[in-house]
Motif scaffolding. Sequence first.
Motif, PDB file in Angstrom:
ATOM      1  N   HIS A  78      23.215  -0.525  -9.695  1.00  0.00           N
ATOM      2  CA  HIS A  78      22.164  -0.566 -10.907  1.00  0.00           C
ATOM      3  C   HIS A  78      21.200   0.355 -10.474  1.00  0.00           C
ATOM      4  CE1 HIS A  78      20.904  -3.673  -8.024  1.00  0.00           C
ATOM      5  NE2 HIS A  78      19.979  -3.636  -8.360  1.00  0.00           N
ATOM      6  N   HIS A  79      20.677   0.493  -9.229  1.00  0.00           N
ATOM      7  CA  HIS A  79      19.681   1.328  -9.050  1.00  0.00           C
ATOM      8  C   HIS A  79      19.860   2.757  -9.549  1.00  0.00           C
ATOM      9  CE1 HIS A  79      17.964  -1.847  -6.833  1.00  0.00           C
ATOM     10  NE2 HIS A  79      18.502  -1.878  -5.706  1.00  0.00           N
ATOM     11  N   LEU A  80      21.131   3.084  -9.448  1.00  0.00           N
ATOM     12  CA  LEU A  80      21.295   4.457  -9.827  1.00  0.00           C
ATOM     13  C   LEU A  80      21.292   4.485 -11.340  1.00  0.00           C
ATOM     14  CD1 LEU A  80      24.079   5.601  -7.100  1.00  0.00           C
ATOM     15  CD2 LEU A  80      21.686   5.737  -7.024  1.00  0.00           C
ATOM     16  N   HIS A  81      21.696   3.893 -11.857  1.00  0.00           N
ATOM     17  CA  HIS A  81      21.956   3.753 -13.201  1.00  0.00           C
ATOM     18  C   HIS A  81      20.403   3.681 -13.906  1.00  0.00           C
ATOM     19  CE1 HIS A  81      26.089   3.029 -14.208  1.00  0.00           C
ATOM     20  NE2 HIS A  81      26.209   2.152 -13.049  1.00  0.00           N
ATOM     21  N   GLN A  82      19.734   2.926 -13.334  1.00  0.00           N
ATOM     22  CA  GLN A  82      18.348   2.738 -13.693  1.00  0.00           C
ATOM     23  C   GLN A  82      17.405   4.296 -13.423  1.00  0.00           C
ATOM     24  OE1 GLN A  82      16.825   0.025 -15.165  1.00  0.00           O
ATOM     25  NE2 GLN A  82      15.281   1.643 -15.440  1.00  0.00           N
ATOM     26  N   MET A  83      17.820   4.930 -12.325  1.00  0.00           N
ATOM     27  CA  MET A  83      17.103   6.003 -11.972  1.00  0.00           C
ATOM     28  C   MET A  83      17.489   7.111 -13.121  1.00  0.00           C
ATOM     29  SD  MET A  83      16.792   7.897  -8.216  1.00  0.00           S
ATOM     30  CE  MET A  83      18.205   8.620  -7.616  1.00  0.00           C
ATOM     31  N   ALA A  84      18.872   7.243 -13.318  1.00  0.00           N
ATOM     32  CA  ALA A  84      19.499   7.991 -14.373  1.00  0.00           C
ATOM     33  C   ALA A  84      18.873   7.719 -15.629  1.00  0.00           C
ATOM     34  CB  ALA A  84      20.858   7.913 -14.569  1.00  0.00           C
ATOM     35  N   LYS A  85      18.778   6.363 -16.060  1.00  0.00           N
ATOM     36  CA  LYS A  85      17.952   5.950 -17.462  1.00  0.00           C
ATOM     37  C   LYS A  85      16.669   6.708 -17.481  1.00  0.00           C
ATOM     38  CE  LYS A  85      17.423   1.776 -20.082  1.00  0.00           C
ATOM     39  NZ  LYS A  85      17.482   0.312 -20.129  1.00  0.00           N
ATOM     40  N   ASP A  86      15.869   6.404 -16.355  1.00  0.00           N
ATOM     41  CA  ASP A  86      14.548   6.960 -16.141  1.00  0.00           C
ATOM     42  C   ASP A  86      14.214   8.181 -16.594  1.00  0.00           C
ATOM     43  OD1 ASP A  86      13.831   4.270 -15.851  1.00  0.00           O
ATOM     44  OD2 ASP A  86      13.517   4.232 -13.479  1.00  0.00           O
ATOM     45  N   GLY A  87      15.331   8.913 -16.322  1.00  0.00           N
ATOM     46  CA  GLY A  87      15.085  10.414 -16.408  1.00  0.00           C
ATOM     47  C   GLY A  87      13.965  11.199 -15.922  1.00  0.00           C
ATOM     48  N   ASN A  88      13.746  10.735 -14.674  1.00  0.00           N
ATOM     49  CA  ASN A  88      12.745  11.647 -14.017  1.00  0.00           C
ATOM     50  C   ASN A  88      13.260  12.317 -12.738  1.00  0.00           C
ATOM     51  OD1 ASN A  88      10.529  10.236 -15.546  1.00  0.00           O
ATOM     52  ND2 ASN A  88      10.696   8.532 -14.165  1.00  0.00           N
ATOM     53  N   GLY A  89      14.730  12.257 -12.853  1.00  0.00           N
ATOM     54  CA  GLY A  89      15.279  12.956 -11.589  1.00  0.00           C
ATOM     55  C   GLY A  89      15.068  12.086 -10.461  1.00  0.00           C
ATOM     56  N   GLY A  90      15.665  12.908  -9.215  1.00  0.00           N
ATOM     57  CA  GLY A  90      15.341  11.860  -8.167  1.00  0.00           C
ATOM     58  C   GLY A  90      16.295  12.521  -6.990  1.00  0.00           C
ATOM     59  N   PHE A  91      16.043  11.854  -5.805  1.00  0.00           N
ATOM     60  CA  PHE A  91      16.883  12.504  -4.503  1.00  0.00           C
ATOM     61  C   PHE A  91      17.836  11.016  -4.145  1.00  0.00           C
ATOM     62  CE2 PHE A  91      15.763  16.426  -2.770  1.00  0.00           C
ATOM     63  CZ  PHE A  91      14.598  16.585  -3.902  1.00  0.00           C
ATOM     64  N   MET A  92      19.236  11.383  -3.772  1.00  0.00           N
ATOM     65  CA  MET A  92      20.012  10.528  -3.293  1.00  0.00           C
ATOM     66  C   MET A  92      20.088  10.949  -1.726  1.00  0.00           C
ATOM     67  SD  MET A  92      22.687   9.376  -5.871  1.00  0.00           S
ATOM     68  CE  MET A  92      23.857   9.323  -4.749  1.00  0.00           C
ATOM     69  N   ILE A  93      19.888  10.342  -0.705  1.00  0.00           N
ATOM     70  CA  ILE A  93      19.967  11.111   0.532  1.00  0.00           C
ATOM     71  C   ILE A  93      20.894  10.156   1.460  1.00  0.00           C
ATOM     72  CG2 ILE A  93      18.539  11.679   2.791  1.00  0.00           C
ATOM     73  CD1 ILE A  93      16.182  11.941   1.059  1.00  0.00           C
ATOM     74  N   SER A  94      21.773  10.880   2.066  1.00  0.00           N
ATOM     75  CA  SER A  94      22.939  10.121   2.549  1.00  0.00           C
ATOM     76  C   SER A  94      23.144  10.824   3.952  1.00  0.00           C
ATOM     77  CB  SER A  94      24.311  10.615   1.777  1.00  0.00           C
ATOM     78  OG  SER A  94      25.329   9.520   2.328  1.00  0.00           O
ATOM     79  N   ALA A  95      24.071  10.430   4.564  1.00  0.00           N
ATOM     80  CA  ALA A  95      24.688  11.232   6.043  1.00  0.00           C
ATOM     81  C   ALA A  95      25.996  11.174   6.148  1.00  0.00           C
ATOM     82  CB  ALA A  95      23.934  10.117   6.982  1.00  0.00           C
ATOM     83  N   HIS A  96      26.207  11.983   7.163  1.00  0.00           N
ATOM     84  CA  HIS A  96      27.793  12.172   7.394  1.00  0.00           C
ATOM     85  C   HIS A  96      28.177  10.812   8.253  1.00  0.00           C
ATOM     86  CE1 HIS A  96      26.528  16.114   6.837  1.00  0.00           C
ATOM     87  NE2 HIS A  96      27.745  16.524   6.456  1.00  0.00           N
TER      88      HIS A  96
END
Lengths: 85, 289
Positions: free
Chosen positions: B105-123
């Motif tokens: 739901h955090h990602l859906h919210q980030m998309a809905k807000d429309g402000n862009g953003g960074f998803m940082i992951s790792a190997h």
Amino acid sequence: MLEVKYTDVVEKINVFLSEEFEVDKSQITADGNMKEILDLDSLDYVDLVVVIENNFGIKLNSEDFSRIQTFEDFYNYINNRISGK
Amino acid sequence: MSESWKGRSKGRLSGYQFFAFLIKKIGVRSAYYFLKVVALYYFLFSPKAFRTIHYYFRERLQFSKLKSLSSIYQNYVWFGQTLLDKFIIIAGIQNKITFDFDGEHHLHQMAKDGNGGFMISAHLGNWEIAGFLLKRVESRFNILMYENEREEIKEYLNKNYQQDQVNFIFIKQDLSHIFEINNAVKNGEIICVHGDRFIPGSKTFKADFLGKEARFPAGPFEMAYKLKVPCCFVFAVKENDDHYHFFSNTPSIETQSAEHTFNRYVDTLENMVRRYPKQWFNYYDFWGH
């Protein structure tokens, strides 16, 4: 559209470059190499992109920017963009 | 001081094609079994990878000698499985893979807000799977990759990902990626990037990681901070042969410093690594021991 004077553009650019990149305004000369004098690394370009957008409301693109060497190139580029040339 | 990653991913296109061929010819389950043989080959004949991953299990995680050896083998098997799974999903091959999403739901919210953003992951685990499943989130995703990663793999990925939702931005010497990232964020799009590898010469942050100082790329954290966009940490790990668990924390806009986000990232990553130690897929001298 209000016409912006070239000298005003230059002054505005020098002020924010000096503040943002912490260099003395006297170091910023028209024929100076922008990358060297501001000591720009790749992440500094993010700052540059942001301050230009905030100050002039224009988006930079990499093709244009790759041609900029000196501060004068930069002044001309910004001036042309805001004049719609 | 840790050694930097050399900027090239393991694997050749022929290897990827081989996996795809294998799945189609003998099926997913048989391919998994075959992988155990492949993993044994790498266990015995890939001394450089063995040394670095052995150090990770034995010295950093303090596993016993025997547990370290068995973990290395299992780590290779998991790594092979993640590659296979990636092709199963991308190629649309029928499978039994299931997913849990903690924090979707955090990602859906980030998309809905429309402000862009960074998803940082790792190997750690299988980020490509996570990226592919983001079809469920209504946003355009931009995956950052190093320019000098193998051209052929880039082409393969480009062909197989849906262009309308997933875009690749390549980190280049001419810094064009900086402009692309900025434009993507301004369009409300999301940038997906790893926070654990860097190439020589790039700016890094240092942190204690699993009990020893290691270096990480500063770029992802600096960019999110400078562009003043939300940032979250995401990981997709395997729970068993058929099940993935996706994690995302709450996105937040950093107000203190890039280092602050970075320190939160390292804490999160360390927790994830301790929970899923056998899915750490950095086969180089991460700590420069």
